[in-house]
Write a protein that holds these residues in place. Structure first.
Motif, PDB file in Angstrom:
ATOM      1  N   SER A   1      -6.049   0.031  -3.211  1.00 41.03           N
ATOM      2  CA  SER A   1      -6.908  -1.144  -3.314  1.00 41.03           C
ATOM      3  C   SER A   1      -6.916  -1.647  -4.762  1.00 41.03           C
TER       4      SER A   1
ATOM      5  N   TYR B   1       1.242   1.976   6.219  1.00 42.41           N
ATOM      6  CA  TYR B   1       0.435   0.934   6.892  1.00 42.41           C
ATOM      7  C   TYR B   1       1.049  -0.446   6.652  1.00 42.41           C
TER       8      TYR B   1
ATOM      9  N   THR C   1       0.823  -1.221   0.000  1.00 44.19           N
ATOM     10  CA  THR C   1       0.000   0.000   0.000  1.00 44.19           C
ATOM     11  C   THR C   1       0.855   1.268   0.000  1.00 44.19           C
TER      12      THR C   1
HETATM   13  C1  LIG Z   1      -4.537  -1.761  10.185  1.00 42.68           C
HETATM   14  C2  LIG Z   1      -4.118  -1.850   8.753  1.00 42.68           C
HETATM   15  C3  LIG Z   1      -3.085  -2.721   8.392  1.00 42.68           C
HETATM   16  C4  LIG Z   1      -2.647  -2.783   7.076  1.00 42.68           C
HETATM   17  N1  LIG Z   1      -1.570  -3.587   6.760  1.00 42.68           N
HETATM   18  C5  LIG Z   1      -1.045  -3.534   5.518  1.00 42.68           C
HETATM   19  C6  LIG Z   1       0.167  -4.234   5.199  1.00 42.68           C
HETATM   20  O1  LIG Z   1       0.744  -4.941   6.040  1.00 42.68           O
HETATM   21  N2  LIG Z   1       0.681  -4.105   3.949  1.00 42.68           N
HETATM   22  C7  LIG Z   1       0.082  -3.349   2.996  1.00 42.68           C
HETATM   23  O2  LIG Z   1       0.606  -3.280   1.891  1.00 42.68           O
HETATM   24  N3  LIG Z   1      -1.064  -2.671   3.271  1.00 42.68           N
HETATM   25  C8  LIG Z   1      -1.631  -2.730   4.500  1.00 42.68           C
HETATM   26  N4  LIG Z   1      -2.782  -2.017   4.803  1.00 42.68           N
HETATM   27  C9  LIG Z   1      -3.385  -1.184   3.775  1.00 42.68           C
HETATM   28  C10 LIG Z   1      -4.694  -1.712   3.234  1.00 42.68           C
HETATM   29  O3  LIG Z   1      -4.521  -2.928   2.558  1.00 42.68           O
HETATM   30  C11 LIG Z   1      -5.252  -0.603   2.331  1.00 42.68           C
HETATM   31  O4  LIG Z   1      -5.603   0.476   3.181  1.00 42.68           O
HETATM   32  C12 LIG Z   1      -6.435  -1.042   1.499  1.00 42.68           C
HETATM   33  O5  LIG Z   1      -6.043  -1.964   0.513  1.00 42.68           O
HETATM   34  C13 LIG Z   1      -7.114   0.140   0.831  1.00 42.68           C
HETATM   35  O6  LIG Z   1      -6.190   0.899   0.088  1.00 42.68           O
HETATM   36  P1  LIG Z   1      -6.158   2.494   0.322  1.00 42.68           P
HETATM   37  O7  LIG Z   1      -5.987   2.753   1.763  1.00 42.68           O
HETATM   38  O8  LIG Z   1      -5.146   3.068  -0.613  1.00 42.68           O
HETATM   39  O9  LIG Z   1      -7.601   2.979  -0.040  1.00 42.68           O
HETATM   40  P2  LIG Z   1      -8.155   3.406  -1.511  1.00 42.68           P
HETATM   41  O10 LIG Z   1      -7.724   2.413  -2.537  1.00 42.68           O
HETATM   42  O11 LIG Z   1      -7.793   4.839  -1.729  1.00 42.68           O
HETATM   43  O12 LIG Z   1      -9.693   3.262  -1.261  1.00 42.68           O
HETATM   44  C14 LIG Z   1     -10.399   4.170  -0.408  1.00 42.68           C
HETATM   45  C15 LIG Z   1     -11.873   3.887  -0.458  1.00 42.68           C
HETATM   46  O13 LIG Z   1     -12.343   4.057  -1.776  1.00 42.68           O
HETATM   47  C16 LIG Z   1     -13.464   3.217  -1.988  1.00 42.68           C
HETATM   48  N5  LIG Z   1     -13.210   2.366  -3.153  1.00 42.68           N
HETATM   49  C17 LIG Z   1     -12.036   1.920  -3.633  1.00 42.68           C
HETATM   50  N6  LIG Z   1     -12.233   1.123  -4.703  1.00 42.68           N
HETATM   51  C18 LIG Z   1     -13.565   1.065  -4.892  1.00 42.68           C
HETATM   52  C19 LIG Z   1     -14.406   0.400  -5.823  1.00 42.68           C
HETATM   53  N7  LIG Z   1     -13.883  -0.378  -6.780  1.00 42.68           N
HETATM   54  N8  LIG Z   1     -15.737   0.571  -5.709  1.00 42.68           N
HETATM   55  C20 LIG Z   1     -16.262   1.355  -4.747  1.00 42.68           C
HETATM   56  N9  LIG Z   1     -15.517   1.996  -3.835  1.00 42.68           N
HETATM   57  C21 LIG Z   1     -14.192   1.859  -3.899  1.00 42.68           C
HETATM   58  C22 LIG Z   1     -13.601   2.329  -0.749  1.00 42.68           C
HETATM   59  O14 LIG Z   1     -14.590   2.839   0.095  1.00 42.68           O
HETATM   60  C23 LIG Z   1     -12.239   2.459  -0.105  1.00 42.68           C
HETATM   61  O15 LIG Z   1     -12.276   2.244   1.288  1.00 42.68           O
HETATM   62  C24 LIG Z   1      -3.262  -1.972   6.102  1.00 42.68           C
HETATM   63  C25 LIG Z   1      -4.311  -1.112   6.460  1.00 42.68           C
HETATM   64  C26 LIG Z   1      -4.734  -1.044   7.759  1.00 42.68           C
HETATM   65  C27 LIG Z   1      -5.825  -0.074   8.115  1.00 42.68           C
END
Ligand SMILES: Cc1cc2nc3c(=O)[nH]c(=O)nc-3n(C[C@H](O)[C@H](O)[C@H](O)COP(=O)(O)OP(=O)(O)OC[C@H]3O[C@@H](n4cnc5c(N)ncnc54)[C@H](O)[C@@H]3O)c2cc1C
Length: 404
Positions: free
Chosen positions: A145, A169, A138
């Motif tokens: 995501s 994260y 991430t």
């Molecule tokens: C406690 C914790 C531990 C974590 N550990 C790790 C780790 O060890 N390694 C790692 O690499 N990552 C880790 N993560 C990161 C986590 O995998 C990401 O936060 C997650 O994949 C979402 O990516 P983003 O934060 O960039 O959100 P974004 O991709 O920016 O998404 C934000 C929001 O947009 C909306 N959204 C996105 N796509 C869509 C869609 N297709 N349709 C509708 N709505 C959508 C959703 O509501 C989503 O919540 C961790 C996160 C947390 C909170």
């Protein structure tokens, strides 16, 4: 259909339940006291090391790993009920058994895709519980995501790869024993197939250019026992070409394979958290009196307890079915169910924990009960390993296809 656990699972469940009662629950308070007395909150607490030694002695070690050569050789269906039990004390029990994320996924990945040299250097010490690891995908600058957005570059230069990018994260990265990062980046950013642009490399933490910048908090919690969640910057970090995991362009597929069993583990641990919340709710409702009657006599309290029980029973069956499908038809065959449990479980457990907090009054949000921290952990699982909406999108796409 047989709903009973098999003999091996039953035997391990009994031993694990006894281990929890005799060793893990009594260590919860001690661990907090030891951590508070240490200079750094990230240092390992002695009681956790004692739990690890005891679990290993009792054969309750690496139970998550289906690989007979390296792990306990349990199927997903056999391990799932054990993961549930560890969820009752999520700060200590998974680590005590060497079954904590992200190491579990990383060990599976190395067992499945690592070269013999990579397995000797990283998998073996991980299996022995001597080091920890992190998975870095991430990024703060892009919607991560969607893995096709990843901006980190992994450039080939002679017999080396050079990694440049910023991640956050990254669970476990603050742990003093975290020795290696599995980093996802792009080796072919302009490639025609967006799912073949990514690769994974192993980056030892002590490589020049690796900066573990800061700990990210989660609703104010830093998750000290699990090594937190860090922002990590890779400043032109050079690793040998042999650090590549699998093949160039294979990162996306490896990431998909890594997540399947992990979702079963997360969901079963969540169910364990919910069971603990129900237990706490019932005790509190029986113990406290308000307006002339025990809380347990209030209709709304009974509704919370009944709804929680119904949800937990439904969820457990769905997760166990998913585990069984993974064992019998593989990750692909279990695709819809894997999405379904990841959508349904955190949501329901967050609600159960919220009701449990409410029933406890101020004590529910305090540090004297595990409920607030459990709530925060459960809530993050609506994001971590992919947000709900991404799973809903993918599940719905498949469902629509069936009727097109
Ligand atoms: C406690 C914790 C531990 C974590 N550990 C790790 C780790 O060890 N390694 C790692 O690499 N990552 C880790 N993560 C990161 C986590 O995998 C990401 O936060 C997650 O994949 C979402 O990516 P983003 O934060 O960039 O959100 P974004 O991709 O920016 O998404 C934000 C929001 O947009 C909306 N959204 C996105 N796509 C869509 C869609 N297709 N349709 C509708 N709505 C959508 C959703 O509501 C989503 O919540 C961790 C996160 C947390 C909170």
């Amino acid at each position: 259909m047989d709903f009973a656990y098999d003999a091996r699972t039953e035997e391990l469940r009994e031993r694990l339940l006894a281990f929890m009662t005799e060793h893990v629950y009594p260590a919860e308070q001690t661990a907090e006291e030891q951590r508070a007395a240490q200079d750094s909150p990230w240092s390992t607490v002695p009681v956790l090391e004692e739990l690890k030694a005891e679990a290993r002695k009792q054969g309750l070690w690496n139970l998550f790993l289906p690989d007979e050569e390296y792990g306990a050789g349990l199927s997903n269906l056999q391990y799932a009920p054990l993961a549930e039990i560890t969820g009752r004390s999520p700060q200590l029990a998974p680590t005590a058994l060497n079954c904590a994320a992200p190491d579990t996924g990383n060990m599976e990945l190395l067992a499945q895709f690592g070269s013999p040299e990579q397995r000797a250097r990283w998998l073996e010490p991980l299996l022995a519980g001597g080091i920890r690891s992190a998975f870095a995908m991430t990024e703060p600058d892009v919607a991560s995501s969607d893995a096709t957005n990843i901006g980190t570059r992994i450039r080939r230069e002679g017999d080396a790869y050079v990694v440049t990018g910023r991640k956050w994260y990254i669970s476990g990265a603050m742990h003093p024993d975290c020795a290696v990062f599995i980093v996802m980046g792009k080796t072919d950013p302009d490639g025609a197939d967006v799912r073949r642009q990514q690769s994974m490399v192993l980056v030892p933490r002590d490589t020049p250019g690796v900066e573990v910048r800061r700990a990210m908090s989660v609703y104010g919690y830093e998750d000290h026992y699990h090594g937190g969640h860090a922002e990590v910057v890779f400043h032109d970090v050079r690793v040998p070409a042999s650090a590549l995991v699998g093949e160039e362009g294979g990162g996306f597929a490896i990431a998909q394979a890594r997540l399947g069993p992990g979702r079963i583990h997360h969901c079963m641990r969540l169910i364990g958290m919910a069971e603990r919340a129900i237990e706490l709710m019932c005790r509190r409702a029986l113990d406290r009196t308000a307006f002339g009657a025990p809380l347990a006599r209030q209709g709304v309290v009974r509704e919370w307890i009944a709804d929680a029980r119904v949800q937990v029973e439904q969820l457990r069956l769905l997760v166990l079915k998913t585990a069984w499908l993974m064992d019998t038809v593989g990750n692909r065959g279990a695709h819809t169910e894997i999405q379904a449990i990841k959508i349904a479980t955190p949501r329901a457990v967050v609600q159960i924990l919220d009701d449990a907090v409410q029933l406890h009054g101020a004590a529910g949000v305090s540090q004297d009960y595990p409920l607030a921290h459990l709530w925060a952990s459960a809530r993050t699982l609506r994001l971590a390993d992919g947000p709900d909406e991404v799973h809903q999108r993918s599940l719905a796409r498949r469902e629509l296809k069936r009727h097109a």
